[in-house]
Motif scaffolding. Sequence first.
Motif, PDB file in Angstrom:
ATOM      1  N   VAL A  97     153.564  73.877  91.961  1.00  0.00           N
ATOM      2  CA  VAL A  97     153.407  73.715  90.513  1.00  0.00           C
ATOM      3  C   VAL A  97     152.555  74.872  90.001  1.00  0.00           C
ATOM      4  N   GLU A 147     151.265  61.047  82.177  1.00  0.00           N
ATOM      5  CA  GLU A 147     151.311  60.713  83.611  1.00  0.00           C
ATOM      6  C   GLU A 147     150.083  59.925  84.044  1.00  0.00           C
ATOM      7  N   ALA A 190     158.161  64.107  87.287  1.00  0.00           N
ATOM      8  CA  ALA A 190     158.530  65.436  87.792  1.00  0.00           C
ATOM      9  C   ALA A 190     159.996  65.613  87.462  1.00  0.00           C
ATOM     10  N   THR A 209     161.882  68.029  84.259  1.00  0.00           N
ATOM     11  CA  THR A 209     161.645  68.115  82.813  1.00  0.00           C
ATOM     12  C   THR A 209     162.796  68.819  82.135  1.00  0.00           C
ATOM     13  N   HIS A 251     161.182  63.637  80.687  1.00  0.00           N
ATOM     14  CA  HIS A 251     160.839  63.754  82.101  1.00  0.00           C
ATOM     15  C   HIS A 251     161.601  62.719  82.915  1.00  0.00           C
ATOM     16  N   ALA A 278     153.228  66.430  91.653  1.00  0.00           N
ATOM     17  CA  ALA A 278     153.556  66.779  90.260  1.00  0.00           C
ATOM     18  C   ALA A 278     152.625  67.845  89.711  1.00  0.00           C
ATOM     19  N   VAL A 279     151.454  68.019  90.320  1.00  0.00           N
ATOM     20  CA  VAL A 279     150.530  69.042  89.828  1.00  0.00           C
ATOM     21  C   VAL A 279     150.149  70.076  90.894  1.00  0.00           C
ATOM     22  N   TYR A 298     141.788  70.734  84.088  1.00  0.00           N
ATOM     23  CA  TYR A 298     143.234  70.546  83.855  1.00  0.00           C
ATOM     24  C   TYR A 298     143.890  70.064  85.150  1.00  0.00           C
ATOM     25  N   LEU A 335     147.022  66.361  81.899  1.00  0.00           N
ATOM     26  CA  LEU A 335     148.074  67.296  81.473  1.00  0.00           C
ATOM     27  C   LEU A 335     148.068  67.353  79.956  1.00  0.00           C
ATOM     28  N   ARG A 336     148.855  68.284  79.398  1.00  0.00           N
ATOM     29  CA  ARG A 336     149.016  68.436  77.941  1.00  0.00           C
ATOM     30  C   ARG A 336     147.639  68.409  77.299  1.00  0.00           C
ATOM     31  N   ALA A 373     149.326  74.523  80.790  1.00  0.00           N
ATOM     32  CA  ALA A 373     150.592  73.835  81.062  1.00  0.00           C
ATOM     33  C   ALA A 373     151.147  74.366  82.374  1.00  0.00           C
ATOM     34  N   GLY A 374     151.791  73.490  83.112  1.00  0.00           N
ATOM     35  CA  GLY A 374     152.347  73.895  84.398  1.00  0.00           C
ATOM     36  C   GLY A 374     153.759  73.383  84.599  1.00  0.00           C
ATOM     37  N   CYS A 375     154.442  73.962  85.576  1.00  0.00           N
ATOM     38  CA  CYS A 375     155.842  73.617  85.848  1.00  0.00           C
ATOM     39  C   CYS A 375     156.058  73.549  87.353  1.00  0.00           C
ATOM     40  N   GLY A 376     156.823  72.560  87.770  1.00  0.00           N
ATOM     41  CA  GLY A 376     157.184  72.455  89.173  1.00  0.00           C
ATOM     42  C   GLY A 376     158.202  73.536  89.509  1.00  0.00           C
ATOM     43  N   GLU A 405     159.683  76.099  79.533  1.00  0.00           N
ATOM     44  CA  GLU A 405     159.211  74.723  79.783  1.00  0.00           C
ATOM     45  C   GLU A 405     157.695  74.640  79.572  1.00  0.00           C
ATOM     46  N   LYS A 409     155.489  72.309  76.991  1.00  0.00           N
ATOM     47  CA  LYS A 409     154.381  71.446  77.421  1.00  0.00           C
ATOM     48  C   LYS A 409     153.068  71.800  76.714  1.00  0.00           C
TER      49      LYS A 409
HETATM   50  C1  LIG Z   1     152.138  70.236  85.356  1.00  0.00           C
HETATM   51  C2  LIG Z   1     152.601  69.675  84.246  1.00  0.00           C
HETATM   52  O1  LIG Z   1     153.596  68.758  84.244  1.00  0.00           O
HETATM   53  C3  LIG Z   1     153.977  68.090  85.443  1.00  0.00           C
HETATM   54  C4  LIG Z   1     154.300  66.731  85.031  1.00  0.00           C
HETATM   55  C5  LIG Z   1     155.557  66.363  84.658  1.00  0.00           C
HETATM   56  C6  LIG Z   1     156.639  67.214  84.912  1.00  0.00           C
HETATM   57  C7  LIG Z   1     156.458  68.384  85.545  1.00  0.00           C
HETATM   58  C8  LIG Z   1     157.611  69.282  85.805  1.00  0.00           C
HETATM   59  O2  LIG Z   1     158.755  68.880  85.556  1.00  0.00           O
HETATM   60  O3  LIG Z   1     157.410  70.417  86.208  1.00  0.00           O
HETATM   61  C9  LIG Z   1     155.148  68.812  86.094  1.00  0.00           C
HETATM   62  O4  LIG Z   1     155.169  68.545  87.471  1.00  0.00           O
HETATM   63  C10 LIG Z   1     152.046  70.013  82.922  1.00  0.00           C
HETATM   64  O5  LIG Z   1     152.443  69.400  81.932  1.00  0.00           O
HETATM   65  O6  LIG Z   1     151.142  70.882  82.837  1.00  0.00           O
END
Ligand SMILES: C=C(O[C@H]1C=CC=C(C(=O)O)[C@@H]1O)C(=O)O
Length: 460
Positions: free
Chosen positions: A204, A247, A263, A265, A326, A369-370, A393, A412-413, A429-432, A445, A449
């Motif tokens: 992530v 979450e 997880a 999005t 999500h 998820a993080v 965060y 998050l957010r 904000a982060g993304c998997g 994405e 977020k």
């Molecule tokens: C790391 C975040 O979202 C996580 C939570 C839901 C979906 C996520 C995703 O699809 O990447 C992330 O794992 C963020 O919002 O900063």
Amino acid sequence: MTTSLGAPRAVPTEAAERAAEAAAGLLVHTVAIDDVGDLLARLPGPDPARTFSWVRRGEGVVGWGEALRISTAGPGRIRAADAAWTAAVGRLRVHDEVGLPGTGAVAFGSFAFSPASAAGGVLVLPEVVVGRREGRSWLTTVRRADAGPAARAGSEPPALPTPQPVTAPGQVTYRDGALSAEAWQAAVAEVVGRIRAGEVAKVVMARDVVARAAAPLDVRHLLGRLAADYPACWTFAVDHLVGATPELLVRREKGLAACRVLAGTIRRTGDDADDLRRAAELARSSKDLEEHELAVASLVKALRPYCASINVPDAPFVLHLPNVMHLASDVTGVVDGALGHPSTFPTHGAGGTGPSSLALAAALHPTAAVGGTPTREATAILAEAERMDRARYAGPVGWIGADGDGEWGIALRSGELSASDSHEVRLFAGCGVVAASDPAAELAESEAKLQPMRGALAGR
Ligand SMILES: C=C(O[C@H]1C=CC=C(C(=O)O)[C@@H]1O)C(=O)O
């Protein structure tokens, strides 16, 4: 080793000794009050250091002031805070006339994502807490026993202060945080390469941007906007951290643990028909389903040792939020008191059984998820690739009661209001990222977020 409930607790840490000392002589008194209406409208002042919130759909708890603070750091920051809270609770004098989750002694907390972060962790018992649940409202006050006679049961509750007017941020400008958008995409591309090379399955990747407002930021403005725009999320404020998270890391209530795993999005377009089509696309997307499965599996693995039984849904549902959708799974478990880890986790209070909500949060953090999968390798990669300290965060944020029940979300957010400059807030904000990830799509994405906090900062 087996230990019965109420058995000797873990060896007291320095933080626990200090907390017990500070708690001695504090009286906590909860009384029922008339319906408080909008909890957030009760917050008296703008100061993010003295304002606390955990509110969803108009219910929850808010607080202000500081009667007791527990500060921790390092790899054991969450467990040390849990042990210190247990020690403090043992010395508090609590008179609770309501007896609901969130009444009596309640501490709000937040913890850094990384054990290496200077942000550490904090639990604060506010001077005043106001709560609302299932049509009932309450007021909790904390005072020193030597500060005059205590209110008697049945006497008039003290009046709530008249809040100062809430101020809007005015014009807001943004600048890059640790990495520009281009540099962050390059970092994501590099991580995708490492995933494809088989180093890990998922990482992530988060980024930050810094917002600067014309006016000093009033945390109540941000909370009010977040709660209005994202009612399905938990709107939180603890020690300068503010946000609305979808979450739930873990809730422990009356022996039951509940977690909402997210997880996978997809952004919303604002067009209902198109969004429905996209929701169906998300529910079928093999990339997102894989990412989701990894997150659920790692949560279940971490939760299992603390539960007598666990219920995992067969398939995720699609959680619709105003900015994104999500894949979501609600996992529940029966907390096994007998299987608690008394050598590591203190048992809680007279009626408490097994690990507290915070001990469960310690066991579950960081989720896939993080962090990513596998956790250790993925978090090492993100620490290197993001080139920033995530601070609080993506760490646990929430509250704990005297019996160890409580609710912990994943922060998050959210944004971290600067302690040294009241005009600034750092948003995250982060993304998997998985093998099939595209850096440009991940950037888009991450922008979606960031939208909750950008919207909250809009100067209405
Ligand atoms: C790391 C975040 O979202 C996580 C939570 C839901 C979906 C996520 C995703 O699809 O990447 C992330 O794992 C963020 O919002 O900063």
